[in-house]
Design a protein around this motif. Structure first.
Motif, PDB file in Angstrom:
ATOM      1  N   GLY A   1       1.039   2.260  -3.017  1.00  0.00           N
ATOM      2  CA  GLY A   1      -0.416   2.410  -2.945  1.00  0.00           C
ATOM      3  C   GLY A   1      -1.109   1.106  -3.264  1.00  0.00           C
ATOM      4  N   ARG A   2      -2.210   0.835  -2.556  1.00  0.00           N
ATOM      5  CA  ARG A   2      -2.927  -0.424  -2.759  1.00  0.00           C
ATOM      6  C   ARG A   2      -3.537  -0.486  -4.148  1.00  0.00           C
ATOM      7  NH1 ARG A   2      -6.936  -2.301   1.906  1.00  0.00           N
ATOM      8  NH2 ARG A   2      -4.891  -2.297   2.934  1.00  0.00           N
TER       9      ARG A   2
ATOM     10  N   VAL B   1       4.134   3.125 -18.581  1.00  0.00           N
ATOM     11  CA  VAL B   1       3.145   2.577 -17.649  1.00  0.00           C
ATOM     12  C   VAL B   1       3.757   2.338 -16.280  1.00  0.00           C
ATOM     13  CG1 VAL B   1       1.639   0.599 -17.197  1.00  0.00           C
ATOM     14  CG2 VAL B   1       1.793   1.536 -19.508  1.00  0.00           C
ATOM     15  N   ALA B   2       5.046   1.942 -16.248  1.00  0.00           N
ATOM     16  CA  ALA B   2       5.693   1.583 -14.986  1.00  0.00           C
ATOM     17  C   ALA B   2       5.927   2.782 -14.079  1.00  0.00           C
ATOM     18  CB  ALA B   2       7.022   0.883 -15.266  1.00  0.00           C
ATOM     19  N   VAL B   3       6.175   3.952 -14.650  1.00  0.00           N
ATOM     20  CA  VAL B   3       6.508   5.129 -13.829  1.00  0.00           C
ATOM     21  C   VAL B   3       5.408   5.454 -12.822  1.00  0.00           C
ATOM     22  CG1 VAL B   3       6.940   7.609 -13.885  1.00  0.00           C
ATOM     23  CG2 VAL B   3       8.139   6.111 -15.486  1.00  0.00           C
ATOM     24  N   PRO B   4       4.149   5.598 -13.225  1.00  0.00           N
ATOM     25  CA  PRO B   4       3.125   5.862 -12.200  1.00  0.00           C
ATOM     26  C   PRO B   4       2.838   4.649 -11.309  1.00  0.00           C
ATOM     27  CG  PRO B   4       2.113   5.647 -14.362  1.00  0.00           C
ATOM     28  CD  PRO B   4       3.584   5.676 -14.583  1.00  0.00           C
ATOM     29  N   LEU B   5       3.009   3.429 -11.849  1.00  0.00           N
ATOM     30  CA  LEU B   5       2.704   2.237 -11.054  1.00  0.00           C
ATOM     31  C   LEU B   5       3.787   1.918 -10.037  1.00  0.00           C
ATOM     32  CD1 LEU B   5       1.177  -0.264 -13.661  1.00  0.00           C
ATOM     33  CD2 LEU B   5       0.009   1.316 -12.116  1.00  0.00           C
TER      34      LEU B   5
ATOM     35  N   TRP C   1      -2.916  -3.302  -7.269  1.00  0.00           N
ATOM     36  CA  TRP C   1      -3.940  -4.009  -8.045  1.00  0.00           C
ATOM     37  C   TRP C   1      -3.740  -3.772  -9.539  1.00  0.00           C
ATOM     38  CZ3 TRP C   1      -7.325  -7.658  -6.723  1.00  0.00           C
ATOM     39  CH2 TRP C   1      -7.611  -7.832  -5.369  1.00  0.00           C
ATOM     40  N   LEU C   2      -3.422  -2.551  -9.906  1.00  0.00           N
ATOM     41  CA  LEU C   2      -3.202  -2.236 -11.320  1.00  0.00           C
ATOM     42  C   LEU C   2      -2.000  -2.985 -11.877  1.00  0.00           C
ATOM     43  CD1 LEU C   2      -3.907   1.617 -11.335  1.00  0.00           C
ATOM     44  CD2 LEU C   2      -5.341  -0.213 -12.284  1.00  0.00           C
ATOM     45  N   ARG C   3      -0.942  -3.120 -11.066  1.00  0.00           N
ATOM     46  CA  ARG C   3       0.224  -3.899 -11.505  1.00  0.00           C
ATOM     47  C   ARG C   3      -0.181  -5.345 -11.768  1.00  0.00           C
ATOM     48  NH1 ARG C   3       3.170  -0.619  -7.653  1.00  0.00           N
ATOM     49  NH2 ARG C   3       2.979  -2.221  -6.032  1.00  0.00           N
ATOM     50  N   GLY C   4      -1.034  -5.886 -10.916  1.00  0.00           N
ATOM     51  CA  GLY C   4      -1.515  -7.248 -11.127  1.00  0.00           C
ATOM     52  C   GLY C   4      -2.312  -7.381 -12.412  1.00  0.00           C
TER      53      GLY C   4
END
Length: 291
Positions: free
Chosen positions: A105-106, A97-101, A110-113
């Motif tokens: 990018g804004r 999951v971390a690789v694309p995040l 948000w997705l990381r949050g």
């Protein structure tokens, strides 16, 4: 001459006193809440103590009982199973999951949050939420079909593990994102110039460069899993038939259900020694790699 010579030493003394004053609260906290309780537990592990009287010295008897206790070894097996399947899948999912995040990018911010939300939820609240999910007619029954999620020994440990993975994967995603963003860009540019594909770059470049991050995550995850108490206690109380009785819960039961504080202290000391050996070994391996 005397005045000039004494000024540096005076400044150093003032700085030393200021440093000692700033460090004092942390030192007091460590002594009162870590060092003294650890020493007390070490002493009690050699005694028979039930809170009703004074501790009676029994030497290594608690450790001998532990070694011969089948319930202790069953708890060790549950703890190892829990640790392996809580740590391994969580780290793999978090890295994927971390690789694309990790890319700027804004939307990704948000997705990381969103991914991090379960990690910041109070553990008790998250466990109660999953009690509702696993309840009869709950979300788990709706999605998968009715199952005895928390009342069958074949399901309970896996239901517990799903909850734990969900709870902590976001924390390790954020750690991996920080590690990925700190990697040197020129290494990946060189790999791209050499014609390396994304998958090959990931395994041959990204993963080796994340060695220190991996070690930190593994140490945190393993020590956390081996000390895990709240999910097993609230979801299953260690049941059914001790299928989810991890070592911290076994320790708790002996201390507060059976009032065997000496024996429970011996369990705590063994668990502490195992965790210290594991952490020391991991950081020793990192240091040897650097040298």
């Amino acid at each position: 001459m005397t005045r000039k010579g004494t000024m540096p030493s005076t400044v150093a003394a003032v700085e030393a006193r200021a440093g000692a004053g700033l460090a004092a609260p942390a030192i007091v906290y460590f002594v009162l809440f870590w060092a003294l309780p650890a020493l007390a537990a070490l002493y009690l592990s050699f005694t028979s103590y039930d809170l009703a009287g004074t501790p009676q010295w029994v030497g290594l008897e608690n450790y001998r009982q532990m070694w011969a206790n089948d319930e202790f070894w069953a708890s060790v097996r549950v703890t190892l199973l829990y640790t392996v399947f809580a740590v391994g899948p969580t780290i793999v999912i978090a890295l994927v999951v971390a690789v694309p995040l990790a890319k700027p990018g804004r939307l990704r911010a948000w997705l990381r949050g969103l991914v991090f939300i379960p990690a910041v939820m109070p553990l008790v609240g998250a466990t109660v939420l999953w009690q509702v999910i696993y309840s009869t007619g709950g979300l788990a029954d709706t999605l998968v079909g009715a199952r005895p999620w928390l009342t069958d020994s074949g399901y309970a440990i896996w239901a517990l593990l799903v909850m734990v993975i969900w709870k902590y994967v976001g924390l390790y995603v954020i750690i991996f994102v920080a590690g990925l963003q700190a990697l040197p860009a020129n290494v990946f540019e060189a790999a791209a110039i050499d014609g390396a594909r994304a998958l090959r770059t990931f395994f041959l470049v990204t993963v080796p460069l994340l060695r220190r991050t991996f070690t930190f995550v593994i140490v945190v995850a393993v020590t956390g899993a081996m000390q895990s108490f709240v999910p097993a206690y609230l979801l299953t109380k260690g049941g059914p038939v001790n299928a989810t009785q991890v070592l911290p819960l076994y320790l708790y039961n002996n201390a507060f259900a059976y009032s065997r504080f000496g024996y429970a202290s011996a369990i705590a000391i063994v668990l502490l020694v195992v965790l210290l050996i594991f952490a020391f070994t991991q950081f020793k391996l990192i240091r040897s790699d650097e040298e």
